[in-house]
Scaffold this motif. Structure first.
Motif, PDB file in Angstrom:
ATOM      1  N   ARG A 190       0.875  -1.180   0.036  1.00  0.00           N
ATOM      2  CA  ARG A 190      -0.089  -0.099  -0.044  1.00  0.00           C
ATOM      3  C   ARG A 190       0.889   1.337  -0.025  1.00  0.00           C
ATOM      4  O   ARG A 190       2.004   1.161   0.685  1.00  0.00           O
ATOM      5  CB  ARG A 190      -1.112   0.180   1.249  1.00  0.00           C
ATOM      6  N   LEU A 191       0.243   2.382  -0.576  1.00  0.00           N
ATOM      7  CA  LEU A 191       0.976   3.669  -0.621  1.00  0.00           C
ATOM      8  C   LEU A 191       0.335   4.573   0.387  1.00  0.00           C
ATOM      9  O   LEU A 191      -1.004   4.692   0.580  1.00  0.00           O
ATOM     10  CB  LEU A 191       0.963   4.189  -1.898  1.00  0.00           C
ATOM     11  N   GLY A 192       1.137   5.443   0.877  1.00  0.00           N
ATOM     12  CA  GLY A 192       0.742   6.573   1.722  1.00  0.00           C
ATOM     13  C   GLY A 192       1.392   7.953   0.976  1.00  0.00           C
ATOM     14  O   GLY A 192       2.330   7.828   0.549  1.00  0.00           O
ATOM     15  N   VAL A 193       0.813   9.023   1.498  1.00  0.00           N
ATOM     16  CA  VAL A 193       1.279  10.473   0.946  1.00  0.00           C
ATOM     17  C   VAL A 193       1.085  11.388   2.107  1.00  0.00           C
ATOM     18  O   VAL A 193       0.418  11.266   2.692  1.00  0.00           O
ATOM     19  CB  VAL A 193       0.568  10.580  -0.532  1.00  0.00           C
ATOM     20  N   ALA A 194       2.165  12.032   1.912  1.00  0.00           N
ATOM     21  CA  ALA A 194       2.188  13.240   2.810  1.00  0.00           C
ATOM     22  C   ALA A 194       2.821  14.644   2.159  1.00  0.00           C
ATOM     23  O   ALA A 194       3.409  14.488   1.522  1.00  0.00           O
ATOM     24  CB  ALA A 194       3.150  13.084   3.923  1.00  0.00           C
ATOM     25  N   TRP A 195       1.723  15.731   2.197  1.00  0.00           N
ATOM     26  CA  TRP A 195       2.123  16.942   1.547  1.00  0.00           C
ATOM     27  C   TRP A 195       2.793  17.911   2.682  1.00  0.00           C
ATOM     28  O   TRP A 195       2.246  18.167   3.786  1.00  0.00           O
ATOM     29  CB  TRP A 195       0.807  17.410   0.979  1.00  0.00           C
ATOM     30  N   GLU A 196       3.726  18.743   2.013  1.00  0.00           N
ATOM     31  CA  GLU A 196       4.494  19.652   2.925  1.00  0.00           C
ATOM     32  C   GLU A 196       4.569  21.158   2.061  1.00  0.00           C
ATOM     33  O   GLU A 196       4.737  20.903   0.883  1.00  0.00           O
ATOM     34  CB  GLU A 196       5.551  19.251   3.362  1.00  0.00           C
ATOM     35  N   TYR A 197       4.564  21.949   2.756  1.00  0.00           N
ATOM     36  CA  TYR A 197       4.598  23.455   2.119  1.00  0.00           C
ATOM     37  C   TYR A 197       6.008  24.031   2.875  1.00  0.00           C
ATOM     38  O   TYR A 197       6.125  24.218   4.071  1.00  0.00           O
ATOM     39  CB  TYR A 197       3.469  23.948   2.221  1.00  0.00           C
ATOM     40  N   THR A 198       6.549  24.830   1.962  1.00  0.00           N
ATOM     41  CA  THR A 198       7.812  25.893   2.413  1.00  0.00           C
ATOM     42  C   THR A 198       7.263  27.211   1.988  1.00  0.00           C
ATOM     43  O   THR A 198       7.334  27.309   0.825  1.00  0.00           O
ATOM     44  CB  THR A 198       9.157  25.451   1.962  1.00  0.00           C
TER      45      THR A 198
ATOM     46  N   ARG B  81      -9.954  27.941  -2.822  1.00  0.00           N
ATOM     47  CA  ARG B  81      -9.561  29.118  -3.365  1.00  0.00           C
ATOM     48  C   ARG B  81      -8.160  29.597  -2.854  1.00  0.00           C
ATOM     49  O   ARG B  81      -8.025  29.401  -1.613  1.00  0.00           O
ATOM     50  CB  ARG B  81     -10.609  30.230  -2.778  1.00  0.00           C
ATOM     51  N   THR B  82      -7.084  29.869  -3.586  1.00  0.00           N
ATOM     52  CA  THR B  82      -5.887  30.018  -3.269  1.00  0.00           C
ATOM     53  C   THR B  82      -5.751  31.319  -2.755  1.00  0.00           C
ATOM     54  O   THR B  82      -6.092  32.373  -3.232  1.00  0.00           O
ATOM     55  CB  THR B  82      -4.657  29.738  -4.181  1.00  0.00           C
ATOM     56  N   GLN B  83      -4.775  31.547  -1.479  1.00  0.00           N
ATOM     57  CA  GLN B  83      -4.753  32.641  -0.860  1.00  0.00           C
ATOM     58  C   GLN B  83      -3.096  33.057  -1.031  1.00  0.00           C
ATOM     59  O   GLN B  83      -2.456  32.185  -1.562  1.00  0.00           O
ATOM     60  CB  GLN B  83      -4.992  32.691   0.851  1.00  0.00           C
ATOM     61  N   GLU B  84      -2.912  34.469  -0.673  1.00  0.00           N
ATOM     62  CA  GLU B  84      -1.719  34.680  -0.704  1.00  0.00           C
ATOM     63  C   GLU B  84      -0.700  33.972   0.015  1.00  0.00           C
ATOM     64  O   GLU B  84       0.599  33.858  -0.446  1.00  0.00           O
ATOM     65  CB  GLU B  84      -1.427  36.268  -0.750  1.00  0.00           C
ATOM     66  N   VAL B  85      -1.120  33.767   1.246  1.00  0.00           N
ATOM     67  CA  VAL B  85      -0.272  32.998   2.138  1.00  0.00           C
ATOM     68  C   VAL B  85       0.054  31.516   1.507  1.00  0.00           C
ATOM     69  O   VAL B  85       1.067  30.934   2.076  1.00  0.00           O
ATOM     70  CB  VAL B  85      -0.807  32.804   3.474  1.00  0.00           C
ATOM     71  N   ASP B  86      -0.526  30.952   0.532  1.00  0.00           N
ATOM     72  CA  ASP B  86      -0.371  29.788   0.143  1.00  0.00           C
ATOM     73  C   ASP B  86       0.911  29.795  -1.199  1.00  0.00           C
ATOM     74  O   ASP B  86       1.098  28.692  -1.508  1.00  0.00           O
ATOM     75  CB  ASP B  86      -1.546  29.162  -0.699  1.00  0.00           C
ATOM     76  N   MET B  87       1.475  30.669  -1.491  1.00  0.00           N
ATOM     77  CA  MET B  87       2.443  30.898  -2.356  1.00  0.00           C
ATOM     78  C   MET B  87       3.740  30.361  -1.696  1.00  0.00           C
ATOM     79  O   MET B  87       4.049  30.364  -0.527  1.00  0.00           O
ATOM     80  CB  MET B  87       2.851  32.442  -2.722  1.00  0.00           C
ATOM     81  N   GLY B  88       4.292  29.326  -2.424  1.00  0.00           N
ATOM     82  CA  GLY B  88       5.532  28.707  -1.780  1.00  0.00           C
ATOM     83  C   GLY B  88       5.632  27.612  -2.603  1.00  0.00           C
ATOM     84  O   GLY B  88       5.326  27.234  -3.881  1.00  0.00           O
ATOM     85  N   ALA B  89       6.669  26.644  -1.915  1.00  0.00           N
ATOM     86  CA  ALA B  89       7.181  25.586  -2.567  1.00  0.00           C
ATOM     87  C   ALA B  89       6.409  24.121  -2.076  1.00  0.00           C
ATOM     88  O   ALA B  89       6.364  24.314  -0.871  1.00  0.00           O
ATOM     89  CB  ALA B  89       8.693  25.222  -2.538  1.00  0.00           C
ATOM     90  N   TYR B  90       5.956  23.332  -2.867  1.00  0.00           N
ATOM     91  CA  TYR B  90       5.018  22.288  -2.439  1.00  0.00           C
ATOM     92  C   TYR B  90       5.928  20.924  -2.820  1.00  0.00           C
ATOM     93  O   TYR B  90       6.632  20.898  -3.890  1.00  0.00           O
ATOM     94  CB  TYR B  90       3.653  22.213  -2.968  1.00  0.00           C
TER      95      TYR B  90
END
Length: 747
Positions: free
Chosen positions: A311-319, A378-387
């Motif tokens: 099985r696979l799991g996924v984790a998302w992160e933001y910088t 709805r993307t906000q300005e604080v969502d700008m970054g590296a994913y």
């Protein structure tokens, strides 16, 4: 970044103003080549608000050297003029009474005592006019010497990181070492720090790993600091960096970083073990402006054979994107977890994203066995970054559970667009003008905006009597259309106030039956709000409209009130009468167009508070009497249009005290036909005394005593007669002898 602290020392000279000049507390210890700032401020001074400052330095027994001045551009000594011209030495005004002396790159020759002085602008010479701080500049001896780690480490193996941080110990400074990891496209992330006091501080994503033993400190004999990263995964691959910092312990027990050096230790590659997956991160949709949706797809390849049992799991992160250039001693960037789906599909939310995930504003889904998606509605300005997405492979273990066999982290994908700041404009226009009292005033507020998507608006209708008077709120309307009355609203006139939304970006305010108290300036204070699905309103931008004036002229009558009493001294059970007489002058209205509200008060102590309300009559003639504890009673009567009388019947000593009346006149405006109330009027006070006569105070006790004495005497006689007649009589009978002869002999 400039290092500054402020210390204030106050000297009292017994005068109303004692000038106090204060500088940064010292002594200060700094490293050569670093920026330094010395703060100076002055308080409790007289004269102009903006003060001037002169900086001088003194080294040893030599005379003072003029450094720089806010007043005289030619103040600097010749030896410092080149540094002042180049900007290496400068003085920056932070306010009218505070400046900073800034040195861009401090030199060892700058070690001195720096004096800040202010010219006197006071009427009396008092306080202190200069203050000094000692600055010591030490050489830059900090060295960071790392050992290169193994360039290739198998997945599940260990990475040993060794870094030697030293400096020449000439002054009490302390060292710390930080290990960090830089991956392609992602800023430096701290792993672990050994602080200047020996404490261990873990990075944002390393706390649990350190607690589980996946990170271990290993000090070597030569004094170098060592860190072992155990059980490495693909996420541990990258360039490892060692940062050494030099610290001092400043006043107040605070640690101060005065120098740091960062050196790359070397790149480490982690060779994967089976299964050998490939993970790619691609954008399905990217925003063009704030508010657009964003969707990222994390796709796993070469897993057909593995999915038969694993099985696979996924984790998302933001910088976040790097901020504006700041202190060069700050080199790290924080990586934030968004959320994850484990091998069973269970969702785990990151702390900062929990509300948005639970409300559906952010979605984490698995659309295919090998594809995961992250979607922002709805993307906000604080969502700008590296994913980045991290895929974890799980296989059945021998114990019947699932065990992690591999983890793959994608290179970061930057989501960014040109952020356009929203703007708002509000224009107020007079729809209906109130030319006289009693008329209706109506004003519209039209809104226009730029760079806002589907905003909601809140409106404050505000007013002020003049341009320099206090601002008051009349009505407010929330973005959810909830209407509230403000402090400037008379509760009796709320039906005359209306605020409605008449269009997508238009509001109207209406005030019916204007009075003289309503004259002044009115405007709209508009705030635009945005809202994410399932979330509360977020403030975007505010704007105030122009001001619209209500200004009509109307002169009304002038009123006065007086009080009089027939007598000020009387005896109990007599009747007291006091008259409240009102008078009117100026534009006197007709009798039918005039009415009064009258209230009577009693204050039992001279000079006391407002007193106790006894009775009142409203302008419609309705009389209201307050509850009384005394046996006396009161009544009100209107003897003519302007005269009201208060009668106190069967007075008692509790009715003694100061009496006064208050009146509020109402008159029918000749120009508007509306009833208008005048200012409240308060009369002077009349003192009423209820006396108690001497005979009245004695006749009752004498009467009661006489009656009691007679009653007790009669009762005593009656009791004695009964006892004598019934209880004390001898009832024994001696029979008479039949033998008369014997009786004679006995005689």
């Amino acid at each position: 970044m400039y290092l500054s602290m402020t210390c204030v020392c106050v000297f009292s000279l017994g005068v109303s103003h004692a000038r106090v000049v204060s500088v940064s507390p010292g002594p200060l210890l700094r490293v050569e080549g670093q920026p330094v700032s010395l703060r100076c401020d002055v308080t409790d001074y007289e004269g102009p608000r903006e003060q001037d400052f002169d900086w001088t330095m003194q080294q040893g027994g030599a005379g003072p050297i003029q450094v720089i001045s806010t007043f005289d551009p030619k103040y600097s000594d010749v030896s410092l003029s080149d540094r002042v011209a180049s900007g290496d030495l400068s003085v920056v005004r932070l306010g009218d009474s505070v400046v900073e002396l800034r040195i861009q790159e401090v030199r060892s020759s700058d070690s001195a005592t720096y004096l800040c002085s202010t010219p006197s602008t006071d009427s009396l010479f008092s306080g202190n006019y200069k203050a000094g701080v000692t600055l010591k500049v030490i050489a830059n001896t900090l060295k960071v010497a790392p050992e290169a780690p193994e360039p290739v480490v198998p997945e599940g193996g260990d990475i040993t990181l060794s870094c030697n941080v030293t400096r020449h110990f000439t002054d009490p400074t302390y060292l710390s070492v930080t290990w960090s990891l830089r991956r392609p496209g992602i800023p430096l992330v701290d792993i672990l720090t050994v602080g200047p006091d020996g404490d261990v501080v873990t990075g944002s994503g390393s706390a649990q790993r350190y607690a589980d033993g996946g990170l271990r400190l290993a000090n070597r004999r030569d004094g170098a600091f060592g860190l072992v990263v155990a059980g490495v995964t693909q996420a541990d691959a990258g360039m490892y960096v060692c940062t050494g910092r030099e610290w001092i312990h400043e006043e107040g027990g605070q640690w101060k970083n005065i120098m740091e050096k960062t050196v790359e230790m070397g790149a480490v590659a982690v060779t994967p073990t089976e299964p050998n997956f490939a993970v790619t991160l691609t954008p399905s949709s990217t925003p063009q402006v704030t508010g657009d949706p964003t969707e990222l797809a994390c796709h796993v390849t070469n897993i057909t054979h593995f999915l038969a049992g694993g099985r696979l799991g996924v984790a998302w992160e933001y910088t976040p994107l790097p901020g504006p250039p700041g202190d060069r001693l700050t080199t790290t960037q924080t990586t934030l977890p968004i959320g994850s789906l484990d091998a069973h599909g269970n969702l785990k939310s990151g702390t900062l994203y929990r509300d948005r995930l639970e409300s559906g504003a952010i979605l984490l889904t698995r659309v295919e066995p090998d594809t995961f998606k992250l979607r922002f509605l709805r993307t906000q300005e604080v969502d700008m970054g590296a994913y980045a997405c991290s895929v974890t492979a799980w296989t059945p273990s021998r114990q019947g559970g699932m065990e992690k066999v591999a983890e793959f982290l994608t290179p970061p994908l930057t989501v960014q667009w040109e952020a356009k700041r929203p703007s708002l404009t509000a224009v107020a226009q007079r729809v209906r003008e109130a030319v006289a009292g009693g008329a209706t005033f109506e004003m519209s507020c039209t809104i226009s905006h730029v760079h806002l998507q589907d905003p909601g608006y809140s409106v404050l209708v505000q007013t002020q009597e003049s341009l320099d008077s206090a601002t008051r709120t009349v009505l407010s309307l929330s973005p959810d259309s909830v209407l509230q009355h403000g402090g400037a609203t008379d509760p009796n006139r709320r039906d005359s106030l209306v605020l409605t939304k008449t269009g997508p970006a238009e509001f109207r305010f209406r005030l019916a039956g204007v009075q003289q108290a309503d004259r002044g300036f009115y405007w709209c204070d508009i705030t635009a709000w945005t809202k994410q699905p399932g979330q509360a309103w977020t403030k975007a931008v505010s704007a105030k409209s122009n001001k619209v004036q209500i200004n009509f002229q109307e002169t009304g009558p002038t009123f006065a009130v007086a009080i009089r009493s027939d007598t000020t001294t009387l005896y109990p059970w007599e009747t007291a009468k006091m008259v409240c007489a009102l008078s009117v002058s100026g534009a006197s209205p007709k009798s039918d167009d005039l009415a009064y509200e009258v209230r009577w008060y009693l204050t039992r102590l001279r000079g006391g508070n407002k007193g106790t309300l006894l009775a009142s009559v409203d302008r419609f003639g309705l009389v209201k009497k307050e509850a009384r504890n005394a046996s006396s009673d009161v009544s009100l009567e209107r003897t003519d249009t302007h005269t009201y009388a208060l009668n106190i019947h069967a007075t008692q000593d509790s009715d003694s005290g100061e009496y006064h009346c208050q009146a509020t006149p109402w008159y029918l405006s000749a120009s508007t036909g509306a009833w208008t109330h005048g200012a409240e009027l308060t009369s002077t006070k009349v003192f009423l005394t209820v006396r108690f006569p001497m005979w009245d105070s004695l006749k009752l006790p004498l009467l009661y005593g006489s009656v009691a004495s007679v009653s007790v005497g009669l009762f005593s006689l009656l009791l004695g007669f009964i006892c004598a007649h019934c209880c004390c009589r001898n009832t024994t009978h001696t029979p008479r002898s039949r033998n008369k002869l014997m009786d004679l002999e006995m005689d």
